[in-house]
Design an enzyme around this catalytic site. Structure first.
Site, PDB file in Angstrom:
ATOM      1  N   CYS A   1     -17.261 -10.735   3.962  1.00  0.00           N
ATOM      2  CA  CYS A   1     -17.812 -11.360   3.501  1.00  0.00           C
ATOM      3  C   CYS A   1     -17.709 -12.852   4.322  1.00  0.00           C
ATOM      4  O   CYS A   1     -16.548 -12.842   2.725  1.00  0.00           O
ATOM      5  CB  CYS A   1     -19.089 -10.684   2.516  1.00  0.00           C
TER       6      CYS A   1
ATOM      7  N   THR B   1       8.549 -19.331 -16.342  1.00  0.00           N
ATOM      8  CA  THR B   1       8.869 -18.263 -17.887  1.00  0.00           C
ATOM      9  C   THR B   1       7.920 -16.756 -17.404  1.00  0.00           C
ATOM     10  O   THR B   1       6.887 -16.680 -16.951  1.00  0.00           O
ATOM     11  CB  THR B   1       8.110 -18.838 -18.808  1.00  0.00           C
TER      12      THR B   1
ATOM     13  N   GLN C   1       0.728  -1.645  -0.089  1.00  0.00           N
ATOM     14  CA  GLN C   1      -0.433   0.248   0.085  1.00  0.00           C
ATOM     15  C   GLN C   1       0.718   1.437  -0.189  1.00  0.00           C
ATOM     16  O   GLN C   1       0.087   2.559  -0.337  1.00  0.00           O
ATOM     17  CB  GLN C   1      -1.346  -0.127   0.991  1.00  0.00           C
TER      18      GLN C   1
ATOM     19  N   HIS D   1      -0.388  -3.539  -9.420  1.00  0.00           N
ATOM     20  CA  HIS D   1      -1.844  -3.014 -10.041  1.00  0.00           C
ATOM     21  C   HIS D   1      -2.205  -1.950  -8.783  1.00  0.00           C
ATOM     22  O   HIS D   1      -2.787  -1.889  -8.701  1.00  0.00           O
ATOM     23  CB  HIS D   1      -2.871  -4.169 -10.409  1.00  0.00           C
TER      24      HIS D   1
HETATM   25  N1  PLP Z   1      -0.665  -5.980   1.269  1.00  0.00           N
HETATM   26  C1  PLP Z   1      -1.790  -5.575   1.253  1.00  0.00           C
HETATM   27  C2  PLP Z   1      -1.262  -4.363   1.917  1.00  0.00           C
HETATM   28  C3  PLP Z   1      -2.559  -5.504   0.099  1.00  0.00           C
HETATM   29  O1  PLP Z   1      -3.355  -3.999  -0.099  1.00  0.00           O
HETATM   30  C4  PLP Z   1      -2.475  -6.159  -0.810  1.00  0.00           C
HETATM   31  C5  PLP Z   1      -3.974  -6.229  -1.484  1.00  0.00           C
HETATM   32  O2  PLP Z   1      -4.685  -5.711  -1.272  1.00  0.00           O
HETATM   33  C6  PLP Z   1      -1.384  -7.375  -0.796  1.00  0.00           C
HETATM   34  C7  PLP Z   1      -1.057  -7.778   0.189  1.00  0.00           C
HETATM   35  C8  PLP Z   1      -1.854  -8.488  -2.140  1.00  0.00           C
HETATM   36  O3  PLP Z   1      -1.168  -8.099  -3.265  1.00  0.00           O
HETATM   37  P1  PLP Z   1      -1.984  -8.590  -4.540  1.00  0.00           P
HETATM   38  O4  PLP Z   1      -3.753  -8.586  -4.896  1.00  0.00           O
HETATM   39  O5  PLP Z   1      -1.168  -7.806  -5.921  1.00  0.00           O
HETATM   40  O6  PLP Z   1      -2.061 -10.320  -4.456  1.00  0.00           O
END
Ligand code: PLP
Length: 395
Positions: free
Chosen positions: A332, A244, A186, A208
């Site tokens: 949920c 890969t 984050q 992402h």
């Molecule tokens: N760690 C944190 C603090 C996240 O907010 C997230 C995704 O929401 C993840 C790990 C997991 O990342 P990814 O969705 O790329 O697996």
């Protein structure tokens, strides 16, 4: 008329930047060699992976050999945790927090089941751990500390440098070193990450979350730290992560990280302005609300608000019907809404925790987005409260 859409769920994922898509494009068609092949096509692909690795390393003050590409943030966290424990052997003690993302929390729970001891540190009302608690938690057999940089639900930032400092002091006097991993999913692209300053052994990121593609993560592992693969196959990523390489996404990840880092200050100012505008508007127009983790130690793009006497899930659905995308503070589980482990750990009143919503901003949000939310939200909240017996009794 087409429904107006406002996306305020940027902590869940972000839109891929057009410049990133453009950079990735050639790697779906023109440049398609397998980076492990020795011929021209392979070498061409290998060169771009190496270049991306160098670019990411430079941005976090690491060496290219310390950067490993993975499939996502979850995978980076899992490789860091299991890989380190497998390398160092024994069944030691792990320190983490109660508010970790499930990508860290669930591996820790699993490790407890197989014989490791785990201490889950509590957080204060602002979602931050205490260094004193951390010092008290350390034991002679502590092997791993895994503490997130910023929390995904409330945005609180943990004192990573101060924890690293404590670990360094402890490590001077012990035979078995303590290793430090941080989940920076984050904060990557939002705060400047300098692995030397943070002084961590391992750090996880995910493209992402910073306007890069999905399905690509990065794991930093400090030189000299032993870590075993958790999957076995080819020799990719120095043998740590076989399979890969996803070249297009690796290139996209590096480009997105470069763009995000170049605009850190500007984006911080932008998202902070939008967040504060929304916060002010909510507090002025809606009664019985509270802000979760409103302390100064938080990332600028997350606003977590509790609307008393309504269910967060119901509010999310009503807002979605109006074209506004947010997320709840609760997960949920099999149809029944479970209170967020983060808000519970912050000791947020259970009624308030049930009505929590996370608004998370990003580069592409505009002032009009906040105006639209403030136009819609007060009525949606009051309509939902009219259905609450407790609220009606209070009136
Ligand atoms: N760690 C944190 C603090 C996240 O907010 C997230 C995704 O929401 C993840 C790990 C997991 O990342 P990814 O969705 O790329 O697996």
């Amino acid at each position: 008329m087409e429904q107006k859409r406002v996306y305020l769920d940027n902590s869940a994922t972000t839109k891929v930047a057009p410049e990133v898509i453009e950079t990735m494009q050639p790697y779906f068609g023109e440049i398609y060699g397998n980076p492990s092949s020795f011929h021209y096509f392979g070498r061409q692909a290998k060169t771009v992976i190496d270049k991306s690795r160098v670019e990411i390393a430079e941005l976090i003050n690491a060496c290219p050999e310390e950067i490993f590409f993975t499939g996502c943030g979850t995978e980076s966290d899992n490789i860091a945790i299991f890989g380190l424990l497998n390398a160092y052997g024994g069944k030691g003690h792990i320190i983490t927090t109660r508010i970790e993302h499930h990508a860290v929390l669930y591996p820790c729970r699993h490790l407890e089941e197989v014989g490791y001891e785990v201490t889950y540190l509590d957080v204060d009302k602002d979602g931050v751990i205490s260094i004193e608690d951390f010092k008290k938690a350390v034991r002679g057999n502590t092997i791993l500390v895994t503490i997130m940089h910023a929390n995904n639900e409330v945005g609180s930032i943990q004192p990573i440098e101060a924890i690293a400092d404590e670990i360094k002091k402890i490590n001077e006097n012990v035979k078995n070193k303590i290793y430090f991993h941080t989940d920076a999913v984050q904060t990557a692209g939002k705060l400047r990450l300098d692995v030397k300053k943070l002084d961590v052994d391992m750090l996880a990121m995910s493209a992402h979350k910073f306007n890069g593609p999905k399905g690509i993560g990065v794991l930093y592992v400090k030189k000299g730290v032993k870590i075993y693969p958790v999957m076995f196959g080819g020799h990719h990523e120095s043998g740590l992560r076989p399979g890969t390489e996803n070249i297009a996404s690796i290139v996209g990840c590096a480009k997105a990280f470069e763009i995000a880092n170049a605009a850190i200050k500007e984006n911080e100012k932008h998202t902070l302005h939008l967040r504060e505008k929304l916060k002010k508007g909510i507090l002025e127009t809606i009664p019985e609300v509270s802000i979760n983790a409103s302390g100064i130690r938080s990332v600028s793009n997350i606003l977590n608000v509790s609307f008393n006497y309504i269910e967060g899930e119901a509010l999310l659905l009503m807002l979605d019907m109006k074209g506004i995308a947010v997320s709840t503070g609760s997960a949920c589980a099999s149809g029944s809404s479970e209170t967020s482990h983060v808000l519970s750990s912050m000791r947020v009143d259970p009624v308030a925790a049930q009505g929590a919503i996370r608004f998370s901003f990003g580069h592409y949000n505009r002032e009009e987005d906040v105006d639209y939310v403030l136009e819609v939200l007060p009525k949606v909240v009051s309509d939902l409260r009219l259905m609450s017996p407790v609220w009606n009794q209070k009136q």
